[in-house]
Every structure is written in C-alpha cells, then in structure tokens.
Design a protein around this motif. Structure first.
Motif, mmCIF file in Angstrom:
data_model
loop_
_atom_site.group_PDB
_atom_site.id
_atom_site.type_symbol
_atom_site.label_atom_id
_atom_site.label_comp_id
_atom_site.label_asym_id
_atom_site.label_seq_id
_atom_site.Cartn_x
_atom_site.Cartn_y
_atom_site.Cartn_z
ATOM 1 N N GLN A 8 49.050 -10.774 -96.831
ATOM 2 C CA GLN A 8 48.193 -10.829 -94.994
ATOM 3 C C GLN A 8 47.070 -12.810 -95.476
ATOM 4 N N SER A 9 47.913 -13.282 -97.118
ATOM 5 C CA SER A 9 47.314 -14.465 -97.687
ATOM 6 C C SER A 9 48.180 -14.780 -98.123
ATOM 7 N N PRO A 10 48.467 -16.275 -98.403
ATOM 8 C CA PRO A 10 49.527 -16.709 -99.784
ATOM 9 C C PRO A 10 48.630 -17.346 -100.659
ATOM 10 N N ALA A 11 47.702 -17.072 -100.838
ATOM 11 C CA ALA A 11 46.504 -17.090 -102.165
ATOM 12 C C ALA A 11 46.667 -16.308 -103.399
ATOM 13 N N PRO A 12 46.768 -17.390 -104.070
ATOM 14 C CA PRO A 12 47.428 -16.574 -105.286
ATOM 15 C C PRO A 12 47.477 -14.959 -105.997
ATOM 16 N N ARG A 13 48.115 -14.020 -106.157
ATOM 17 C CA ARG A 13 47.534 -12.685 -106.340
ATOM 18 C C ARG A 13 47.733 -12.733 -107.851
ATOM 19 N N LEU A 14 46.263 -11.671 -108.417
ATOM 20 C CA LEU A 14 45.442 -12.021 -109.476
ATOM 21 C C LEU A 14 46.494 -10.983 -110.196
ATOM 22 N N PRO A 15 45.968 -10.944 -111.351
ATOM 23 C CA PRO A 15 46.833 -10.054 -112.485
ATOM 24 C C PRO A 15 46.863 -8.458 -112.322
ATOM 25 N N ALA A 16 47.878 -7.418 -112.171
ATOM 26 C CA ALA A 16 47.699 -6.141 -111.543
ATOM 27 C C ALA A 16 46.368 -5.459 -112.083
ATOM 28 N N GLY A 17 45.357 -4.429 -111.764
ATOM 29 C CA GLY A 17 44.604 -3.815 -111.892
ATOM 30 C C GLY A 17 43.406 -4.667 -113.026
ATOM 31 N N ILE A 18 43.266 -5.613 -112.248
ATOM 32 C CA ILE A 18 42.453 -7.134 -112.654
ATOM 33 C C ILE A 18 40.478 -5.849 -111.921
ATOM 34 N N PRO A 19 39.779 -5.665 -112.888
ATOM 35 C CA PRO A 19 38.688 -5.680 -112.581
ATOM 36 C C PRO A 19 38.177 -5.570 -111.685
ATOM 37 N N ALA A 20 37.306 -4.464 -111.054
ATOM 38 C CA ALA A 20 36.669 -4.512 -109.814
ATOM 39 C C ALA A 20 35.492 -6.278 -110.081
ATOM 40 N N ARG A 21 34.316 -6.050 -111.598
ATOM 41 C CA ARG A 21 33.704 -7.018 -111.306
ATOM 42 C C ARG A 21 34.484 -8.242 -111.202
ATOM 43 N N GLU A 22 36.219 -8.815 -112.084
ATOM 44 C CA GLU A 22 36.855 -10.234 -111.507
ATOM 45 C C GLU A 22 36.944 -10.224 -110.574
ATOM 46 N N PRO A 31 46.334 -19.511 -93.922
ATOM 47 C CA PRO A 31 45.536 -18.617 -94.246
ATOM 48 C C PRO A 31 45.634 -17.343 -93.103
ATOM 49 N N GLY A 32 45.876 -15.757 -94.078
ATOM 50 C CA GLY A 32 46.410 -14.818 -92.978
ATOM 51 C C GLY A 32 45.391 -14.274 -92.121
ATOM 52 N N GLU A 33 45.614 -13.205 -91.560
ATOM 53 C CA GLU A 33 45.038 -12.553 -89.965
ATOM 54 C C GLU A 33 43.370 -12.006 -90.262
ATOM 55 N N TYR A 34 43.530 -11.912 -91.999
ATOM 56 C CA TYR A 34 42.145 -11.206 -92.098
ATOM 57 C C TYR A 34 41.042 -12.645 -92.265
ATOM 58 N N ALA A 35 41.313 -13.584 -92.762
ATOM 59 C CA ALA A 35 40.683 -14.780 -92.974
ATOM 60 C C ALA A 35 40.717 -14.995 -91.900
ATOM 61 N N TRP A 36 41.835 -15.274 -90.433
ATOM 62 C CA TRP A 36 40.901 -15.865 -89.384
ATOM 63 C C TRP A 36 39.679 -15.083 -88.794
ATOM 64 N N ARG A 37 39.913 -13.463 -89.300
ATOM 65 C CA ARG A 37 39.119 -12.765 -88.355
ATOM 66 C C ARG A 37 37.966 -12.540 -88.884
ATOM 67 N N LEU A 38 37.280 -12.723 -90.255
ATOM 68 C CA LEU A 38 36.419 -13.092 -90.659
ATOM 69 C C LEU A 38 35.824 -13.950 -90.555
ATOM 70 N N PRO A 57 38.475 -2.755 -95.625
ATOM 71 C CA PRO A 57 38.184 -2.186 -93.954
ATOM 72 C C PRO A 57 39.796 -2.761 -94.511
ATOM 73 N N SER A 58 40.791 -1.891 -93.522
ATOM 74 C CA SER A 58 41.956 -2.647 -92.911
ATOM 75 C C SER A 58 41.757 -3.560 -91.499
ATOM 76 N N LEU A 59 42.893 -4.024 -90.735
ATOM 77 C CA LEU A 59 43.440 -5.483 -89.726
ATOM 78 C C LEU A 59 42.501 -4.614 -88.798
ATOM 79 N N GLU A 60 43.058 -2.967 -88.996
ATOM 80 C CA GLU A 60 42.346 -1.761 -87.175
ATOM 81 C C GLU A 60 41.144 -1.537 -87.317
ATOM 82 N N GLU A 61 40.839 -1.784 -88.557
ATOM 83 C CA GLU A 61 39.670 -1.567 -88.200
ATOM 84 C C GLU A 61 38.513 -2.604 -87.718
ATOM 85 N N ILE A 62 38.932 -3.896 -87.684
ATOM 86 C CA ILE A 62 37.333 -4.833 -87.136
ATOM 87 C C ILE A 62 38.374 -4.576 -85.379
#
Length: 295
Positions: A84-98, A213-220, A59-64
């Motif tokens: 939303q967060s400085p957490a490391p970006r994972l490779p593009a196209g990363i599988p949903a299972r990962e 941490p970005g706003e999504y993290a604080w909302r969670l 969900p997007s931020l506005e939907e919380i």
C-alpha cells in the motif's frame, strides 16, 4: 440506551467548539464545566470503541468503514499482502516490538494496539499481527527487570496520572520523557491530536521524498481529519490543513493537560522504581483503593 460512537463523536465536536468559545471569552467556569463533560464523553467513547471488537491483526482496507464519522477499525482474520505504500520494507521476520516502535515513533504519543497496527500498515509493507502486542508489554517488562537498560528502547506502558498504574490498553516507548508517558483526564484528546500531526507529517515526508502514500495512509488520515474541527473540507484531506487544525485545538487543551502530566511525572520519579516508571505499579493502585476504603 448507550450512545453510539457516531453520537459520541458528534457530542465531542460540539463540546470542542463550545470550549474554544468559552476559552476565547475567558469564561473559566464554563470552560471547566465543558472540560468535565468532555472527559465523561471521551471515556464513554473509549468504552464504546473497546467494545467494537478485538482485532486479530492490522485491519485490511475493506474493513475500514466508509462513513466519514465512523472510521473505526473492525476485526479481521486475514492478512493483506497488497503493497500500500512505497515506505521502506523492513527485514523479513522483524520482531513485533520493532514494528510497534516504528509505528509509535510516527504517532508520537501513547496509543492502543489497534491504532499502532493501523499506523504500521499505513506506512510499511509487512503485516503487524496486533494480537502479538497483547503480551509484548509483559515480555518487555521481564526483559527490563533482568537486563536493565541494555536495549536502546523498550515498549512500555502508559501510566495513569492519579495512581501511577498501568493505563489500560496503551503502549508507549521507554525513551519518551516520563510526562509524555503519563495520561491525564485530557490526554486522550491531546494525544489524538498528536497522533494526527504525526500521521500527517509522515505523509508529507513521503510526498516530499517523491513517494506516493498508499490508500491505507489516506484512510488513516481521514480517520483523524473527520474528528478535528476545521481539518477537513472535501475530497482527500490535506495533511498541512490537518496539522494546522490539530495544533490549533491542541493549544486549547495543552496547558491543563501538561500541568496534570508534569505533576504526575514528578510524583512517579519520587515514588516508583525504574521498572515501575516504565511498566506501572499495581501495588500503587491497590494502596490507593485500600486507603480510600478505610478512610
């Protein structure tokens, strides 16, 4: 008329206070009655949450919802591209299972796709399409059945403690101990508290590393803090305070919950195949229903 999520959460908060008081007073009869009522209310809460809508993706931020007692993630059909967060970006196209594995590693206990998606979006910058998780467990089961333990992990099912069947709507990680992947009557609450600690610890790790941490993290985090007695006072929730409050309540439920899960895990190891220990046994559930009908 069915109770709303707000009303159910208010009842749960009151019941937790009463359970804590009964436990401290060593009133086992009262504690048993309160736990039974809590299970009924938690089941109603889960049903109400499931009926709230089906997410199409994280969900997007506005939907919380901004109301402090209704931090329920609503359906969304757009992709948020904001970082939303400085957490490391994972490779593009990363599988949903990962992606699911990354989120579950933070949460530390079985979780629904909606929460997995919200957690992933809170700490990583790539979107997780939640609808992909609907077929993920079946794909993982087919892979395990044909290849066995060739992968370092599988995204698997949580199992019900009574029938050792698939716990509806919950995903887990195959490398977790079996008793952690079994869910009993009190597990929805203890796992909620485990999720709260995991999210709080992830935020503290980011802050310790000098990230914000970005706003999504604080909302969670607020979503958890508002539903744990003593975890929230005002302003932004304090991760350390959330951890302390969650662990305090966890001790109230842990002994009874662990006993149920451990006993179920022992039965699962003796009754189920390797595949069934990860993905459940529909025949087990059917067998129990048949036996009950004919008895």
């Amino acid at each position: 008329m069915a109770e709303t999520i707000d009303e159910l959460e208010a009842r749960l908060a009151d019941l937790r206070v009463r359970l804590r008081e009964a436990t401290r007073a060593r009133d086992k009869a009262a504690a048993t009655r309160i736990r039974r009522e809590m299970r009924q209310v938690e089941e109603a809460w889960e049903s109400a949450l499931a009926e709230d809508g089906t997410d199409q993706q994280s969900p997007s931020l506005e939907e919380i919802d901004h109301h402090p007692h209704t931090q329920v993630l609503k359906a969304d059909t757009t992709v948020s591209t904001e970082v939303q967060s400085p957490a490391p970006r994972l490779p593009a196209g990363i599988p949903a299972r990962e992606q699911a594995h990354q989120a579950l590693a933070i949460l530390g206990a079985p979780a629904a796709p909606k929460l997995i998606g919200a957690t992933y979006q809170a700490f990583f910058t790539d979107p997780l399409i939640v609808t992909k998780l609907a077929s993920l467990r079946r794909d993982e089961e087919r892979s395990f059945a044909s290849q066995g333990h060739t992968r370092p992990y599988y995204i698997c099912a949580a199992l019900t403690h009574d029938r050792l069947a698939v716990a509806r709507g919950l995903l887990a990680v195959s490398t977790w101990p079996l008793d952690r992947r079994v869910v009993g009557p009190l597990s929805p609450r203890t796992d909620f508290l485990t999720h709260a600690v995991g999210v709080s610890e992830q935020i503290r790790r980011l802050e310790t590393a000098g990230h914000h941490p970005g706003e999504y993290a604080w909302r969670l985090l607020r979503r958890f803090a508002f539903n744990i007695p003593g975890a929230y006072e005002s302003g932004e929730p304090d991760p350390t305070r959330v951890i302390e409050a969650a662990r305090n309540e966890f001790t109230v439920h842990h002994e009874a919950d662990a006993a149920e899960r451990t006993a179920a895990a022992v039965r699962a190891r003796s009754q189920l195949t390797d595949v069934q220990q990860l993905f459940g046994s529909p025949l087990q559930a059917l067998g129990r229903r048949t036996a009950t009908t004919t008895s």
